[in-house]
Design a protein around this motif. Structure first.
Motif, short mmCIF file in Angstrom:
data_model
loop_
_atom_site.label_atom_id
_atom_site.label_comp_id
_atom_site.label_asym_id
_atom_site.label_seq_id
_atom_site.Cartn_x
_atom_site.Cartn_y
_atom_site.Cartn_z
N TRP A 1 8.59 5.06 3.44
CA TRP A 1 7.28 4.49 3.79
C TRP A 1 7.17 4.32 5.30
O TRP A 1 6.10 4.56 5.88
CB TRP A 1 7.08 3.15 3.10
CG TRP A 1 7.22 3.17 1.61
CD1 TRP A 1 7.26 4.27 0.80
CD2 TRP A 1 7.32 2.03 0.76
NE1 TRP A 1 7.40 3.89 -0.51
CE2 TRP A 1 7.43 2.51 -0.57
CE3 TRP A 1 7.34 0.67 0.95
CZ2 TRP A 1 7.55 1.67 -1.68
CZ3 TRP A 1 7.45 -0.17 -0.13
CH2 TRP A 1 7.55 0.32 -1.44
N HIS A 2 8.27 3.91 5.89
CA HIS A 2 8.29 3.70 7.34
C HIS A 2 7.97 4.98 8.08
O HIS A 2 7.22 4.98 9.08
CB HIS A 2 9.66 3.16 7.75
CG HIS A 2 9.79 2.89 9.21
ND1 HIS A 2 10.98 3.00 9.88
CD2 HIS A 2 8.86 2.53 10.14
CE1 HIS A 2 10.80 2.71 11.16
NE2 HIS A 2 9.52 2.42 11.34
N LEU B 1 1.77 8.21 1.78
CA LEU B 1 2.33 6.86 1.64
C LEU B 1 1.86 6.21 0.35
O LEU B 1 2.65 5.58 -0.36
CB LEU B 1 1.92 6.02 2.85
CG LEU B 1 2.32 4.54 2.81
CD1 LEU B 1 3.83 4.39 2.72
CD2 LEU B 1 1.79 3.81 4.04
N ALA B 2 0.58 6.38 0.03
CA ALA B 2 0.06 5.79 -1.20
C ALA B 2 0.74 6.39 -2.43
O ALA B 2 1.05 5.68 -3.39
CB ALA B 2 -1.45 6.00 -1.28
N LEU B 3 0.98 7.71 -2.39
CA LEU B 3 1.67 8.36 -3.51
C LEU B 3 3.11 7.87 -3.63
O LEU B 3 3.63 7.68 -4.74
CB LEU B 3 1.63 9.88 -3.34
CG LEU B 3 0.25 10.54 -3.51
CD1 LEU B 3 0.31 12.02 -3.17
CD2 LEU B 3 -0.26 10.32 -4.92
N GLU B 4 3.77 7.69 -2.50
CA GLU B 4 5.14 7.18 -2.51
C GLU B 4 5.20 5.77 -3.11
O GLU B 4 6.06 5.46 -3.95
CB GLU B 4 5.70 7.15 -1.09
CG GLU B 4 6.01 8.50 -0.50
CD GLU B 4 7.34 9.03 -0.98
OE1 GLU B 4 8.06 8.30 -1.69
OE2 GLU B 4 7.66 10.18 -0.64
N MET B 5 4.28 4.93 -2.73
CA MET B 5 4.27 3.56 -3.23
C MET B 5 3.83 3.52 -4.69
O MET B 5 4.31 2.70 -5.47
CB MET B 5 3.36 2.68 -2.36
CG MET B 5 3.77 2.63 -0.91
SD MET B 5 2.78 1.54 0.12
CE MET B 5 3.40 -0.05 -0.38
N LEU B 6 2.92 4.42 -5.05
CA LEU B 6 2.51 4.49 -6.45
C LEU B 6 3.64 4.99 -7.32
O LEU B 6 3.77 4.59 -8.48
CB LEU B 6 1.29 5.41 -6.58
CG LEU B 6 0.68 5.53 -7.98
CD1 LEU B 6 0.15 4.18 -8.45
CD2 LEU B 6 -0.43 6.58 -7.99
N LEU C 1 8.75 -8.53 -0.75
CA LEU C 1 9.00 -8.65 0.69
C LEU C 1 7.69 -8.84 1.43
O LEU C 1 6.69 -8.16 1.14
CB LEU C 1 9.72 -7.41 1.22
CG LEU C 1 11.25 -7.38 1.20
CD1 LEU C 1 11.73 -6.06 1.78
CD2 LEU C 1 11.85 -8.54 1.94
N LYS C 2 7.67 -9.73 2.39
CA LYS C 2 6.45 -9.97 3.18
C LYS C 2 6.00 -8.69 3.88
O LYS C 2 4.80 -8.40 3.97
CB LYS C 2 6.71 -11.07 4.21
CG LYS C 2 6.87 -12.45 3.63
CD LYS C 2 5.58 -12.92 2.97
CE LYS C 2 5.73 -14.31 2.40
NZ LYS C 2 4.50 -14.75 1.69
N GLU C 3 6.95 -7.91 4.36
CA GLU C 3 6.62 -6.68 5.07
C GLU C 3 5.99 -5.65 4.14
O GLU C 3 5.12 -4.88 4.57
CB GLU C 3 7.87 -6.11 5.73
CG GLU C 3 8.39 -6.93 6.91
CD GLU C 3 9.16 -8.17 6.50
OE1 GLU C 3 9.54 -8.96 7.38
OE2 GLU C 3 9.39 -8.35 5.28
N ILE C 4 6.41 -5.62 2.86
CA ILE C 4 5.80 -4.69 1.90
C ILE C 4 4.34 -5.08 1.66
O ILE C 4 3.45 -4.21 1.58
CB ILE C 4 6.60 -4.68 0.59
CG1 ILE C 4 7.98 -4.07 0.82
CG2 ILE C 4 5.86 -3.91 -0.50
CD1 ILE C 4 8.85 -4.03 -0.41
#
Length: 511
Positions: free
Chosen positions: A251-252, A284-289, A429-432
């Motif tokens: 993601w980073h 990024l959206a696909l990775e998080m999904l 995580l707050k960062e997520i």
């Protein structure tokens, strides 16, 4: 002359006869005489007229277990009879004239010197017979006292160590629970949580090594086996957490592409920049999904950099159903929620007799097991894991001082997971959460942007980019140390488990 010498000798011993009469703690000569002549042996040997008198209240109190004068109470036995006879024999041979009649003369002497004579006799017998001053057993008594003091010292030292461990755990969790809502479940807080776990584990390991002889004995062997089994299952969660960090690193990279594409310091904003940024945001959206729904059709990744999107790659991603790092060490059917439930099963505080039978070590095992479960559940809650779940419950008795801060932290984490915006999150995580929030804002902005940008749009874009830059900086500085701490936790749990198994194996071989 012999009679007079005898009177002088005994009189010298009883020179404080008048002083004894003046002391307030004597009630009467009759009470003292009756008290000292309560034994049949003494009454028969002396043949005094006092033995024929009615027993005084003081004597009745003594016979019923009391002690009217607060003096040491002798235990009359065979040894007592021997000492009494010996004292009477010495008096008869060395002090009293041989021509005296035992019945009449001794009776008159006792009657004359009454309290003083009986007090001296009573003191001699007490020093010879009493439990704490037996002359014939002085060497053995001192030796037993020495061993008793040594054992008590070792026991008290062990109790202090166990109490120190409990207090240390309580202090550490009080510090963890003192953070505000903005710091809880951040990368920095999670690192501190792992440091607390390592500190507790090392002190717990020291307690085990100092008490090796109890580990393999019932019922301690049962507690040891259960903890070693829980620690083995915790290793899988450490592996899954490391894999989750690898996911965040991906993601980073997509966030860095967005920042690089929309860098306004090089040139003015144009459509090509937003096209590239929009593509990175979609990846990024696909990775998080993919972390939330691995069976989704949207899980196919479209690599935007560092790799060519060839037909072979497309076939690989489509056939696998979802993309996964080849470094992942957990199987496709593995569940973090089920693993946590397995670790927490059958964990109950030791009963009083169990804790006493293990010299307090069972309580320490319960403490370390609770800390282990809390830390592992916090990792699963914070970091993306396969089939996350937070169904862990804690039941901690009030005698454990660390229970209140630990349960307080667990409740705060549960409340965070129940928030509407966090229910479908990859991790707490707050960062997520900040990444998800900024990604939505950037996607909406890129879909609606028109060129040229207005000053208001530029200010809004720069504000979002500044927030993304802050998140990337936290990922850059925090993910590496967090992963190293998880690796360290893994290694220390494994080493502690290996040492525990070796101790149990040696004990079994000795038997």
């Amino acid at each position: 002359m012999k009679k007079k010498a005898g009177e002088i000798a005994i009189g010298g011993l009883c020179s404080n006869h008048s002083e004894l009469h003046d002391r307030s703690w004597w009630t009467s000569d009759r009470d003292l005489s009756s008290l000292l002549l309560h034994s049949n042996t003494v009454e028969g040997s002396l043949g005094s007229r006092r033995g024929e008198e009615t027993a005084s209240p003081a004597l009745e109190m003594w016979r019923n277990g009391g002690n009217p004068y607060g003096l040491p109470q002798p235990k009359i036995s065979a040894a007592a009879t021997t000492h009494m006879s010996f004292v009477l024999f010495i008096l008869y041979k060395n002090i009293l004239p041989s021509k005296w009649d035992l019945e009449g003369d001794i009776g008159r002497l006792i009657h004359r010197f009454e309290t003083g004579f009986l007090l001296i006799l009573w003191l001699v017998l007490s020093l010879a017979i009493c439990e704490d001053f037996v002359i014939g057993r002085s060497i053995w008594t001192r030796r037993e006292q020495f061993h008793s003091i040594e054992a008590n010292h070792e026991s008290s030292a062990q109790e202090l160590e166990l109490q120190s461990f409990q207090k240390h755990v309580a202090d550490l969790f009080h510090d963890l629970s003192a953070v505000g809502a903005d710091e809880l479940l951040s990368i920095a807080w999670t690192q501190k949580l792992l440091d607390v776990f390592v500190s507790c584990l090392e002190e717990f390991r020291g307690l085990f090594l100092k008490n090796k002889e109890y580990i393999s004995k019932p019922p301690m062997d049962h507690w040891t086996d259960e903890y070693l089994e829980r620690s083995l299952k915790a290793l899988d969660i450490c592996n899954a957490s490391r894999d989750g960090i690898e996911k965040i690193r991906m993601w980073h990279k997509h966030l860095e592409i967005v920042l690089c594409a929309l860098d306004s310091r090089q040139r003015a904003y144009c459509e090509g920049q937003f096209r590239r940024a929009r593509k990175a945001l979609m990846d990024l959206a696909l990775e998080m999904l993919d972390g939330r729904d691995s069976g989704s059709a949207f899980s196919q990744r479209n690599w935007s950099f560092g790799r060519h999107n060839t037909r072979k790659d497309r076939h690989h991603h489509t056939s696998s159903g979802h993309s996964r790092s080849h470094s992942w060490s957990t199987s496709a059917s593995w569940s973090a929620a089920k693993q946590l439930q397995s670790i927490a099963n059958n964990l109950v505080a030791p009963r009083g007799n169990e804790n006493a039978a293990t010299n307090g070590l069972a309580g320490s095992v319960f403490t370390m097991s609770s800390v282990l479960i809390f830390v592992m559940s916090s990792l699963v809650a914070a970091i993306p894991c396969q089939d996350r779940g937070l169904n862990t419950h804690f039941s901690i008795p009030p005698q454990f001082p660390w229970g209140i801060p630990l349960i307080s932290l667990h409740e705060r984490i549960m409340e965070e997971s129940k928030k509407r915006e966090r229910q479908s999150s990859n991790g707490l995580l707050k960062e997520i959460y900040q990444v998800e929030k900024c990604t939505r804002q950037m996607t909406d902005f890129a879909d609606l942007v028109q060129f040229p940008l207005t000053e208001e749009q530029k200010m809004e874009l720069e504000q979002v980019l500044e927030e993304l830059a802050s998140i990337c900086e936290k990922f850059k500085n925090g993910l590496g140390p967090l992963e190293r701490r998880i690796r360290d936790v893994f290694r220390r749990i494994m080493n502690c488990r290996t040492e525990g198994l070796e101790l149990l194996s040696k004990a079994t071989n000795l038997e």
